[in-house]
Design a protein around this motif. Sequence first.
Motif, mmCIF file in Angstrom:
data_model
loop_
_atom_site.group_PDB
_atom_site.id
_atom_site.type_symbol
_atom_site.label_atom_id
_atom_site.label_comp_id
_atom_site.label_asym_id
_atom_site.label_seq_id
_atom_site.Cartn_x
_atom_site.Cartn_y
_atom_site.Cartn_z
ATOM 1 N N GLU A 1 63.294 37.118 84.247
ATOM 2 C CA GLU A 1 64.661 36.654 83.989
ATOM 3 C C GLU A 1 65.446 36.493 85.289
ATOM 4 O OE1 GLU A 1 66.960 37.664 80.822
ATOM 5 O OE2 GLU A 1 65.347 38.143 79.438
ATOM 6 N N ILE A 2 65.176 37.360 86.250
ATOM 7 C CA ILE A 2 65.844 37.245 87.544
ATOM 8 C C ILE A 2 65.362 35.992 88.264
ATOM 9 C CG2 ILE A 2 66.086 38.281 89.837
ATOM 10 C CD1 ILE A 2 65.915 41.040 88.459
ATOM 11 N N GLY B 1 66.634 32.794 86.911
ATOM 12 C CA GLY B 1 68.072 32.619 87.056
ATOM 13 C C GLY B 1 68.882 33.025 85.843
ATOM 14 N N ASN B 2 68.230 33.670 84.866
ATOM 15 C CA ASN B 2 68.954 34.124 83.673
ATOM 16 C C ASN B 2 69.794 35.367 83.950
ATOM 17 O OD1 ASN B 2 67.744 32.054 82.207
ATOM 18 N ND2 ASN B 2 65.989 33.313 81.658
ATOM 19 N N ALA C 1 71.929 36.700 87.052
ATOM 20 C CA ALA C 1 72.460 36.303 88.353
ATOM 21 C C ALA C 1 72.597 37.503 89.292
ATOM 22 C CB ALA C 1 73.828 35.645 88.160
ATOM 23 N N SER D 1 74.558 41.010 88.717
ATOM 24 C CA SER D 1 74.620 41.380 87.298
ATOM 25 C C SER D 1 74.230 42.846 87.120
ATOM 26 C CB SER D 1 73.671 40.506 86.473
ATOM 27 O OG SER D 1 74.022 39.153 86.548
ATOM 28 N N SER E 1 68.558 35.980 98.944
ATOM 29 C CA SER E 1 68.913 34.597 99.246
ATOM 30 C C SER E 1 67.676 33.707 99.272
ATOM 31 C CB SER E 1 69.626 34.521 100.596
ATOM 32 O OG SER E 1 68.715 34.780 101.654
ATOM 33 N N ASN F 1 60.160 26.065 92.575
ATOM 34 C CA ASN F 1 61.314 25.200 92.311
ATOM 35 C C ASN F 1 61.239 24.517 90.945
ATOM 36 O OD1 ASN F 1 61.750 25.897 94.940
ATOM 37 N ND2 ASN F 1 61.473 23.855 95.779
ATOM 38 N N ALA G 1 62.244 27.347 88.548
ATOM 39 C CA ALA G 1 63.412 28.138 88.948
ATOM 40 C C ALA G 1 64.196 27.382 90.010
ATOM 41 C CB ALA G 1 62.973 29.503 89.477
ATOM 42 N N ALA H 1 67.130 27.384 90.879
ATOM 43 C CA ALA H 1 68.125 28.173 91.616
ATOM 44 C C ALA H 1 67.574 28.683 92.941
ATOM 45 C CB ALA H 1 68.596 29.356 90.772
ATOM 46 N N TRP H 2 66.233 28.762 93.050
ATOM 47 C CA TRP H 2 65.615 29.271 94.272
ATOM 48 C C TRP H 2 65.168 28.156 95.201
ATOM 49 C CZ3 TRP H 2 66.422 34.142 95.332
ATOM 50 C CH2 TRP H 2 66.680 35.020 94.268
#
Length: 231
Positions: free
Chosen positions: A26-27, A30-31, A33, A36, A81, A217, A220, A222-223
């Motif tokens: 989930e991390i 991107g579920n 954030a 959290s 990051s 990518n 995910a 977001a990464w």
Amino acid sequence: MNSDPVEAGRGRGGLADDVCRRIADEIVLGNLAPGSRLDEVSLAARFNVSRTPVREALKQLAIMGLVDTRPNRGSVVAALSVDQLDQMFEAIGELEAACARHAALRMTEADRARMLELHAEGRAAMQVGDIDRYDAANLELHATIIRGCYNPVLIELATSLRHRVSSFRRTQFRNVERMGESFEEHTVIVEAILAHDVITTYREMRSHLLSARSATNRVAPAWAGPNTNGK
């Protein structure tokens, strides 16, 4: 004492590993954030387990760098990051490539037989689209090659860093096409090792790990960062 038959049957260790994988996924997806809060009670209810395996899972995730645990404040998703992830994959690529290069010369016949067995297991898993089975074969194939370098220092360093990026490496296989790509990359690496070709082995293992980073990518976004090409 927990009376849940599912939890009792699986054992705390296996259950904690399962919860760890589910939270990690989930991390990575991107579920959850960065920042959290990870409440033990809520997570226990969500995964239908007691707080004990959740607590153990959070400890594992902290070691992996995915969770920050703060005294008297509980656990939160770490602020990892894109640049840090790029750097970890770059480092593990170099380390595993070095291990593979030495393994091409140092692996025993038993090691080579095991490598071929795991490669065949990966093929079987890929053909039926079994992500979990492929991931398990993939993990053990890489571990076999790492151990085959017979350098305890390299093995320790590679294994430690490998653990930190394991969730990202596993998640890439949610894209079924990536299994086929990964298997073909493994084929080149395995053949190079069997041929004692240290140059090709090093180059292809390093490229394989960078491809795994790019493949993240797809599942995910977001990464995804400026240093990855999304291939």
